[in-house]
Design a protein around this motif. Structure first.
Motif, PDB file in Angstrom:
ATOM      1  N   ARG A   1       2.241   1.172   3.996  1.00  0.00           N
ATOM      2  CA  ARG A   1       3.519   1.496   3.677  1.00  0.00           C
ATOM      3  C   ARG A   1       4.086   2.411   2.962  1.00  0.00           C
ATOM      4  N   LEU A   2       3.026   2.280   1.465  1.00  0.00           N
ATOM      5  CA  LEU A   2       3.636   3.506   0.448  1.00  0.00           C
ATOM      6  C   LEU A   2       3.493   4.584   0.823  1.00  0.00           C
ATOM      7  N   PHE A   3       2.627   5.668   1.549  1.00  0.00           N
ATOM      8  CA  PHE A   3       2.216   6.482   1.678  1.00  0.00           C
ATOM      9  C   PHE A   3       2.988   6.883   3.394  1.00  0.00           C
ATOM     10  N   SER A   4       3.618   6.081   4.227  1.00  0.00           N
ATOM     11  CA  SER A   4       3.643   5.691   5.121  1.00  0.00           C
ATOM     12  C   SER A   4       4.447   8.037   5.659  1.00  0.00           C
ATOM     13  N   PRO A   5       3.794   8.085   6.516  1.00  0.00           N
ATOM     14  CA  PRO A   5       3.003   7.176   7.634  1.00  0.00           C
ATOM     15  C   PRO A   5       1.196   7.485   7.499  1.00  0.00           C
ATOM     16  N   VAL A   6       0.539   8.310   6.256  1.00  0.00           N
ATOM     17  CA  VAL A   6      -0.258   7.938   6.036  1.00  0.00           C
ATOM     18  C   VAL A   6      -0.639   6.920   5.939  1.00  0.00           C
ATOM     19  N   GLU A   7      -1.475   6.137   6.270  1.00  0.00           N
ATOM     20  CA  GLU A   7      -2.327   5.066   5.476  1.00  0.00           C
ATOM     21  C   GLU A   7      -3.521   4.798   4.424  1.00  0.00           C
ATOM     22  N   LEU A   8      -3.245   4.017   3.648  1.00  0.00           N
ATOM     23  CA  LEU A   8      -4.474   3.581   2.886  1.00  0.00           C
ATOM     24  C   LEU A   8      -5.341   3.097   3.303  1.00  0.00           C
ATOM     25  N   PRO A   9      -6.099   2.161   2.948  1.00  0.00           N
ATOM     26  CA  PRO A   9      -7.450   1.623   3.338  1.00  0.00           C
ATOM     27  C   PRO A   9      -7.543   0.599   2.079  1.00  0.00           C
ATOM     28  N   VAL A  10      -7.414  -0.677   2.393  1.00  0.00           N
ATOM     29  CA  VAL A  10      -7.010  -1.582   1.359  1.00  0.00           C
ATOM     30  C   VAL A  10      -7.831  -1.896   0.064  1.00  0.00           C
ATOM     31  N   GLY A  11      -8.528  -1.609   0.625  1.00  0.00           N
ATOM     32  CA  GLY A  11      -9.887  -1.677  -0.859  1.00  0.00           C
ATOM     33  C   GLY A  11      -9.446  -0.885  -2.203  1.00  0.00           C
ATOM     34  N   VAL A  12      -8.536   0.927  -1.043  1.00  0.00           N
ATOM     35  CA  VAL A  12      -7.667   1.217  -2.492  1.00  0.00           C
ATOM     36  C   VAL A  12      -6.483  -0.005  -3.208  1.00  0.00           C
ATOM     37  N   LEU A  13      -6.230  -0.597  -2.900  1.00  0.00           N
ATOM     38  CA  LEU A  13      -5.250  -0.792  -3.384  1.00  0.00           C
ATOM     39  C   LEU A  13      -5.772  -2.797  -4.329  1.00  0.00           C
ATOM     40  N   THR A  14      -6.404  -3.172  -3.482  1.00  0.00           N
ATOM     41  CA  THR A  14      -6.748  -4.108  -4.118  1.00  0.00           C
ATOM     42  C   THR A  14      -6.701  -4.344  -5.639  1.00  0.00           C
ATOM     43  N   ALA A  15      -7.072  -3.384  -6.011  1.00  0.00           N
ATOM     44  CA  ALA A  15      -7.476  -3.634  -7.583  1.00  0.00           C
ATOM     45  C   ALA A  15      -5.556  -3.341  -8.313  1.00  0.00           C
ATOM     46  N   ALA A  16      -5.400  -2.107  -7.733  1.00  0.00           N
ATOM     47  CA  ALA A  16      -4.014  -1.859  -8.427  1.00  0.00           C
ATOM     48  C   ALA A  16      -3.355  -3.297  -8.202  1.00  0.00           C
ATOM     49  N   VAL A  17      -3.071  -4.030  -7.150  1.00  0.00           N
ATOM     50  CA  VAL A  17      -2.334  -5.610  -6.587  1.00  0.00           C
ATOM     51  C   VAL A  17      -3.452  -6.330  -8.008  1.00  0.00           C
ATOM     52  N   GLY A  18      -3.704  -6.545  -8.215  1.00  0.00           N
ATOM     53  CA  GLY A  18      -4.804  -8.068  -8.876  1.00  0.00           C
ATOM     54  C   GLY A  18      -4.660  -7.468 -10.553  1.00  0.00           C
TER      55      GLY A  18
END
Lengths: 268, 351
Positions: free
Chosen positions: B316-333
């Motif tokens: 959702r962050l840059f919808s409609p462009v979808e980011l791969p989950v691996g880009v954000l896991t570090a940012a979340v944890g």
């Protein structure tokens, strides 16, 4: 009688032989102390007695059975061992660490029993760490920490207890405290204790049976008052000394002779 | 003085028939909290998207009531959510087990070569024209297990030395990474791009069929994971002490690593090497429960929360462009872990 024996025991690290064809019988219900200079193989021998090191030759026998052929968990119900520098998991509490001594008596489906509770309580009271139960082991002083480790070994409730230099890193009062504790356990509970110590005077004071080692061999063994002589000290440690009776216990007390090369004239 | 509560501080005892089980109270509470958080994240995951669905509506659909949004929730979002949950949980457990055996909080499947092994084999397969998402997982599972076996074999010298295990793992990871780079530069441009996305870790296009390997693995390994949760206790002591307590250290460690490697490899096979989940989840979980060893259940739940939230953000962050989950896991944890570490220092300083 000896439940624990070494027969023609040869021990080696990689291809360096440290102990060669050593015969040793640990007298039951007594405190045996192994002494000797650095690198004489005393700790190595203790590790082999507690199956931490596999013999390169010969065998360690527990009740006549070869240690290397017994399941390690069964050995752990007979022999407790405290290594020289045990490492506790980070942030573990005292009670948690002591209760891990119950491991050999537990199973996946039987993680805690009345027996475990009793043994842990008893071990903690005996070593005087009950008041520290909820403290983190990291936050304890050296003496307290050593008592906690001994409590863990005690909670294992084994007839034989092997301790590898339990007084290292402790100041003199804590050294005495730990050794007195070991002595009491032996006297009150009839536990067979084997200690490795490098202080000859402590060894002579606390041992019923003293084993003097040098270069991987037993040089002399027996009651301290019979074997500790100036000749033995020179032979084993290469130190000239005077042996006098300890003013408190009467056990042999080794006083190093010829301090600071005193034969040479004193410079003024 | 009152009676001392000796039973390993902070534990409760659960009796079942002749069995008795120790439960760490704080861990149980944390697990409960994480479950609630995870449930909330799952509902949010199903609500948010191109077409928003109200939470109440989502719950009704999950309970099986007909709804015009049923297709979006059940056919489009739910399968991918299940992949996120399974992959997160698998990485959480795998990281915990490998960190325990390596005695190093920095060791994780993406550091000691498992992800790189899976990656090298997968990228090689892609380069040679194999692109089916139903076959690729098995290829990368094999790669991950192979790399781990290599690390274990090299680190074994009459026993497993924890530091050697990590160092050899890092060495093999570097070697494999250069192999990946080689394949990517040699390969076709489109293949390289596809491989790059796979290497980042993505849940895009993963559904029921693609998640079958990880679901089955989790189910089949459940008994092994239950064993591991208990076996970890003794491995966290030093070698001599553990042996003296009657632990068959070599066998136990091999078992723990094997479970960890299989879980990490399968998860990597399904979603690619989703970075940092296996590294962060166990450490976050352990700091929350304050246990002496890594709490596996909480680690699995933390992993699942991280991946679900990261994928939700990624979609959702840059919808409609979808980011791969691996880009954000570090940012979340990562920020949360840093906060936990900083806070525990402050607490430790006072005592």
């Amino acid at each position: 009688m000896s439940r624990l024996q070494a027969r023609e025991l040869t021990l080696a690290y990689e291809d360096r032989t440290v102990v060669e064809e050593l015969d040793l019988a640990i007298p039951d219900g007594r405190v045996t102390v192994i002494v000797g200079p650095n690198a004489c193989g005393k700790s190595t021998t203790l590790r082999a007695l507690g199956r931490l090191l596999r013999p390169a030759g010969g065998a360690v026998l527990l009740d006549g059975e070869e240690l290397a052929k017994l399941p390690t968990k069964r050995i752990a119900r007979s022999i407790g061992l405290l290594p020289q520098t045990p490492v506790a998991p980070e942030a573990i509490t005292v009670a948690d660490l002591v209760s891990r001594g119950r491991q050999p008596h537990q199973a996946w489906w039987k993680q805690w029993s009345e027996e475990d509770e009793r043994a842990v309580t008893d071990a903690m009271e005996r070593t005087d760490v009950a008041a520290l139960a909820d403290r983190s082991v990291d936050a304890l002083s050296g003496g307290q920490r050593q008592r906690v480790w001994i409590a863990m070994a005690l909670a294992q409730e084994t007839d034989l207890l092997l301790l590898d230099e339990p007084t290292t890193y402790l100041d003199i009062s804590h050294q005495v405290e730990v050794l007195d504790l070991v002595r009491r356990l032996n006297r009150l509970r009839g536990r067979t204790v084997v200690l490795v110590l490098h202080d000859l005077n402590q060894a002579a004071r606390y041992a019923d049976h003293l084993v003097a080692m040098k270069a991987g061999r037993v040089v002399a063994e027996g009651p301290p008052e019979e074997i500790v002589t100036a000749e033995l000290v020179r032979d084993v440690f290469g130190l000239s000394s005077v042996v006098v009776p300890d003013p408190v216990t009467g056990s042999p007390l080794v006083v190093p002779g010829a301090p600071w090369g005193a034969e040479e004239p004193v410079r003024s | 003085m009152t009676t001392v509560n000796v039973r390993p501080a902070g534990h409760g005892l659960v009796r079942a028939g002749r069995g008795s089980f120790l439960v760490h109270r704080r861990s149980a509470l944390v697990a409960g909290g994480l479950l609630l958080l995870l449930a909330a994240a799952c509902v949010a995951y199903l609500c948010v998207g191109e077409k928003s669905v109200a939470p109440g509506e989502v719950l009704r659909i999950l309970l099986g009531e007909p709804s015009p949004s049923a297709f979006v929730v059940e056919e489009l979002r739910e399968p991918r959510l299940v992949v996120a949950l399974a992959v997160g949980a698998a990485f959480g457990i795998a990281g915990g087990l490998i960190q325990t055996v390596a005695r190093n909080p920095l060791a994780s499947p993406d550091i000691i070569g498992i992800s790189q092994g899976a990656g090298a084999v997968t990228v090689a397969a892609m380069t040679f024209g194999l692109t089916s998402y139903t076959v690729l997982p098995y290829v990368s599972i094999a790669g991950g297990i192979l790399a781990a076996a290599l690390v274990y074999a090299f680190a074994w010298r009459g026993g497993l030395h924890a530091t050697r295990f990590v160092l050899i793992g890092i060495g093999i990871a570097i070697a494999l990474r250069s192999l990946i780079t080689l394949f990517m530069t040699k390969g076709d441009y489109l293949v390289a791009q596809q491989a790059q996305i796979w290497m980042t870790g993505s849940l895009n296009g993963r559904g029921w069929d693609e998640s079958a390997p990880i679901r089955w693995t989790l189910l089949l390994l459940l008994p092994a994971v239950l064993w591991a949760a208990r076996a970890q206790r003794t491995v966290s002591l030093d070698d001599d002490t553990a042996t003296a307590l009657g632990v068959r250290l070599g066998a136990v460690r091999l078992g723990l690593v094997a479970v960890g490697v299989v879980l990490a490899s399968v998860a990597t096979g399904v979603a690619g090497p989703v970075d940092f989940v296996a590294l962060l989840a166990p450490q976050i979980a352990r700091r929350m429960t304050r246990t002496a060893q890594i709490p596996l259940l909480c680690s699995a739940l933390t992993g699942a929360v991280i991946v679900v939230v990261a994928d939700l953000l990624g979609r959702r962050l840059f919808s409609p462009v979808e980011l791969p989950v691996g880009v954000l896991t570090a940012a979340v944890g990562a920020p949360y872990l840093i906060w936990l570490i900083v806070r525990s220092r402050a607490v430790g300083g006072k005592t």
